[in-house]
Design a protein around this motif. Structure first.
Motif, PDB file in Angstrom:
ATOM      1  N   ARG A 241      21.487  10.849   9.607  1.00 16.15           N
ATOM      2  CA  ARG A 241      20.582  11.413   8.602  1.00 16.15           C
ATOM      3  C   ARG A 241      19.309  10.582   8.467  1.00 16.15           C
ATOM      4  O   ARG A 241      19.304   9.372   8.721  1.00 16.15           O
ATOM      5  CB  ARG A 241      21.267  11.463   7.231  1.00 16.15           C
ATOM      6  CG  ARG A 241      22.541  12.281   7.163  1.00 16.15           C
ATOM      7  CD  ARG A 241      23.060  12.317   5.739  1.00 16.15           C
ATOM      8  NE  ARG A 241      24.451  12.726   5.657  1.00 16.15           N
ATOM      9  CZ  ARG A 241      25.184  12.678   4.562  1.00 16.15           C
ATOM     10  NH1 ARG A 241      24.648  12.219   3.441  1.00 16.15           N
ATOM     11  NH2 ARG A 241      26.442  13.063   4.576  1.00 16.15           N
ATOM     12  N   THR A 242      18.255  11.255   8.039  1.00 18.10           N
ATOM     13  CA  THR A 242      17.025  10.582   7.623  1.00 18.10           C
ATOM     14  C   THR A 242      16.624  11.154   6.263  1.00 18.10           C
ATOM     15  O   THR A 242      17.026  12.256   5.897  1.00 18.10           O
ATOM     16  CB  THR A 242      15.869  10.800   8.613  1.00 18.10           C
ATOM     17  OG1 THR A 242      15.457  12.170   8.567  1.00 18.10           O
ATOM     18  CG2 THR A 242      16.267  10.413  10.030  1.00 18.10           C
ATOM     19  N   ALA A 243      15.824  10.385   5.529  1.00 16.13           N
ATOM     20  CA  ALA A 243      15.279  10.862   4.259  1.00 16.13           C
ATOM     21  C   ALA A 243      13.994  10.109   3.978  1.00 16.13           C
ATOM     22  O   ALA A 243      13.800   8.971   4.441  1.00 16.13           O
ATOM     23  CB  ALA A 243      16.276  10.660   3.114  1.00 16.13           C
ATOM     24  N   SER A 244      13.102  10.753   3.235  1.00 15.20           N
ATOM     25  CA  SER A 244      11.825  10.147   2.875  1.00 15.20           C
ATOM     26  C   SER A 244      11.750  10.018   1.363  1.00 15.20           C
ATOM     27  O   SER A 244      12.154  10.927   0.628  1.00 15.20           O
ATOM     28  CB  SER A 244      10.679  11.026   3.392  1.00 15.20           C
ATOM     29  OG  SER A 244       9.432  10.458   3.074  1.00 15.20           O
ATOM     30  N   ILE A 245      11.220   8.888   0.899  1.00  9.52           N
ATOM     31  CA  ILE A 245      11.066   8.622  -0.526  1.00  9.52           C
ATOM     32  C   ILE A 245       9.613   8.875  -0.908  1.00  9.52           C
ATOM     33  O   ILE A 245       8.693   8.305  -0.297  1.00  9.52           O
ATOM     34  CB  ILE A 245      11.499   7.195  -0.870  1.00  9.52           C
ATOM     35  CG1 ILE A 245      13.007   7.038  -0.574  1.00  9.52           C
ATOM     36  CG2 ILE A 245      11.195   6.854  -2.322  1.00  9.52           C
ATOM     37  CD1 ILE A 245      13.544   5.650  -0.840  1.00  9.52           C
ATOM     38  N   ALA A 246       9.403   9.716  -1.897  1.00 12.26           N
ATOM     39  CA  ALA A 246       8.056  10.117  -2.291  1.00 12.26           C
ATOM     40  C   ALA A 246       7.331   8.996  -3.029  1.00 12.26           C
ATOM     41  O   ALA A 246       7.950   8.168  -3.705  1.00 12.26           O
ATOM     42  CB  ALA A 246       8.125  11.361  -3.172  1.00 12.26           C
ATOM     43  N   HIS A 247       5.992   9.000  -2.876  1.00  9.48           N
ATOM     44  CA  HIS A 247       5.127   8.038  -3.572  1.00  9.48           C
ATOM     45  C   HIS A 247       5.562   6.594  -3.279  1.00  9.48           C
ATOM     46  O   HIS A 247       5.644   5.757  -4.174  1.00  9.48           O
ATOM     47  CB  HIS A 247       5.136   8.284  -5.083  1.00  9.48           C
ATOM     48  CG  HIS A 247       4.959   9.722  -5.455  1.00  9.48           C
ATOM     49  ND1 HIS A 247       3.822  10.442  -5.141  1.00  9.48           N
ATOM     50  CD2 HIS A 247       5.795  10.591  -6.093  1.00  9.48           C
ATOM     51  CE1 HIS A 247       3.956  11.676  -5.591  1.00  9.48           C
ATOM     52  NE2 HIS A 247       5.126  11.802  -6.159  1.00  9.48           N
ATOM     53  N   ALA A 248       5.841   6.326  -2.014  1.00 10.92           N
ATOM     54  CA  ALA A 248       6.383   5.027  -1.639  1.00 10.92           C
ATOM     55  C   ALA A 248       5.741   4.521  -0.363  1.00 10.92           C
ATOM     56  O   ALA A 248       5.508   5.288   0.578  1.00 10.92           O
ATOM     57  CB  ALA A 248       7.899   5.117  -1.447  1.00 10.92           C
ATOM     58  N   GLY A 249       5.441   3.226  -0.335  1.00 13.31           N
ATOM     59  CA  GLY A 249       4.925   2.583   0.856  1.00 13.31           C
ATOM     60  C   GLY A 249       6.013   1.804   1.569  1.00 13.31           C
ATOM     61  O   GLY A 249       7.218   2.059   1.388  1.00 13.31           O
TER      62      GLY A 249
ATOM     63  N   SER B 286       4.392   7.152   2.292  1.00 10.17           N
ATOM     64  CA  SER B 286       3.019   6.649   2.416  1.00 10.17           C
ATOM     65  C   SER B 286       2.997   5.259   3.035  1.00 10.17           C
ATOM     66  O   SER B 286       2.148   4.426   2.696  1.00 10.17           O
ATOM     67  CB  SER B 286       2.347   6.636   1.034  1.00 10.17           C
ATOM     68  OG  SER B 286       2.285   7.934   0.493  1.00 10.17           O
ATOM     69  N   ASP B 287       3.913   5.007   3.931  1.00  6.93           N
ATOM     70  CA  ASP B 287       4.047   3.700   4.577  1.00  6.93           C
ATOM     71  C   ASP B 287       2.844   3.446   5.491  1.00  6.93           C
ATOM     72  O   ASP B 287       2.540   4.254   6.376  1.00  6.93           O
ATOM     73  CB  ASP B 287       5.344   3.679   5.389  1.00  6.93           C
ATOM     74  CG  ASP B 287       5.757   2.283   5.828  1.00  6.93           C
ATOM     75  OD1 ASP B 287       4.868   1.477   6.174  1.00  6.93           O
ATOM     76  OD2 ASP B 287       6.970   2.001   5.833  1.00  6.93           O
TER      77      ASP B 287
ATOM     78  N   GLN C  37       0.831  -1.211   0.000  1.00  4.03           N
ATOM     79  CA  GLN C  37       0.000   0.000   0.000  1.00  4.03           C
ATOM     80  C   GLN C  37       0.866   1.261   0.000  1.00  4.03           C
ATOM     81  O   GLN C  37       1.877   1.330   0.696  1.00  4.03           O
ATOM     82  CB  GLN C  37      -0.905  -0.008   1.230  1.00  4.03           C
ATOM     83  CG  GLN C  37      -1.906   1.126   1.313  1.00  4.03           C
ATOM     84  CD  GLN C  37      -2.821   0.953   2.523  1.00  4.03           C
ATOM     85  OE1 GLN C  37      -3.311  -0.132   2.797  1.00  4.03           O
ATOM     86  NE2 GLN C  37      -3.032   2.041   3.254  1.00  4.03           N
ATOM     87  N   GLY C  38       0.447   2.241  -0.774  1.00  5.90           N
ATOM     88  CA  GLY C  38       1.199   3.489  -0.849  1.00  5.90           C
ATOM     89  C   GLY C  38       2.175   3.532  -1.997  1.00  5.90           C
ATOM     90  O   GLY C  38       2.705   4.591  -2.330  1.00  5.90           O
ATOM     91  N   GLY C  39       2.422   2.363  -2.621  1.00  2.94           N
ATOM     92  CA  GLY C  39       3.307   2.321  -3.777  1.00  2.94           C
ATOM     93  C   GLY C  39       2.554   2.618  -5.058  1.00  2.94           C
ATOM     94  O   GLY C  39       1.358   2.933  -5.058  1.00  2.94           O
TER      95      GLY C  39
END
Length: 252
Positions: A213-221, A192-193, A138-140
């Protein structure tokens, strides 16, 4: 640069196969001195996290980069704490510091929801594993394909191993660990996890020492290491090369 080992620890009940595309993407982006390995967990039925970590410490090479997805990320974090300076660095993928909500850590799954999942796994494993695959996908952007791949991987895990892993996932409490580690660390999340709330990224970021560090990947579950293997590998490779380059410059 000396040979570096990068160990990829899989998610709960999934085995190493789903991480193969990420491993291949990393090999294309990293110099030949980096050896990338997808790890298969020992056949453990213990419900104690320390038993899993001790077994991993015994079986896996020392002075390696520890990378893990979901449960694998939590085990990699715990193993990094166990090893101290014998770990080269830590990268987690879609991993919370606590999978279940605890006092002071609301950015997680409720304890009741996890208990329901445990009961469902015992009563109707096929249906419950299929539901887990759906939540992970979900979220992918291609949830059907992702779901099918995850269901196939889940089917190969014995039920007693899956139940033991779920107990370990429930028991691990790593809220204070990232701030104590003296090694480079990167924590990646899907924006979108459905299993790791987006707020967990900020909660972990606030506990990291300087350089973490942290980072978020867009359009990704939750399954972003599978669906967005190239993007994930790019972020990881940049961090790895930067961290190892800085380490070499600092060496006498």
């Amino acid at each position: 640069m000396n040979e570096q080992t990068l160990l990829l620890l899989p998610g709960w009940a999934l085995g190493p196969a789903p991480l193969a595309p990420l491993a291949d993407a990393l090999r294309r982006r990293l110099p030949p001195c980096y050896r990338v390995e997808c790890i298969n967990y020992p056949a453990l039925t213990s419900h104690r996290p320390e038993s899993w970590v001790a077994a991993l410490d015994h079986e896996l090479p020392q002075d390696a980069w520890l990378v893990g997805w979901s449960l694998g990320g939590m085990l990699a974090t715990s193993l990094a704490q166990w090893r101290g300076r014998r770990a080269r660095g830590l990268i987690t993928l879609g991993a919370n510091a606590s999978f279940v909500a605890r006092p002071g850590w609301p950015t997680a799954l409720s304890g009741g929801a996890l208990k329901d999942f445990q009961r469902g796994l015992q009563a109707s494993p096929t249906r419950t594993l299929r539901r887990f695959a759906q939540l992970s996908a979900q979220g992918g952007q291609d949830t059907r394909r992702l779901g099918r791949e995850l269901v196939a991987a889940l089917a190969s895990t014995p039920l007693d191993h899956a139940l033991a892993g779920l107990e370990v996932l429930s028991a691990l409490d790593l809220r204070d660990v990232p701030g104590t580690l003296k090694i480079p660390q990167l924590h990646l999340f899907g924006d979108s996890d459905a299993l790791v709330p987006a707020a967990a990224r900020q909660a972990i970021a606030e506990r990291l020492p300087e350089g973490g560090r942290t980072a978020s990947i867009a359009h990704a579950g939750h399954a972003f290491p599978l669906e967005q293997a190239e993007r994930t590998a790019a972020l990881m490779a940049d961090f790895l090369l930067s961290s190892d380059g800085s380490r070499q410059e600092a060496a006498p």
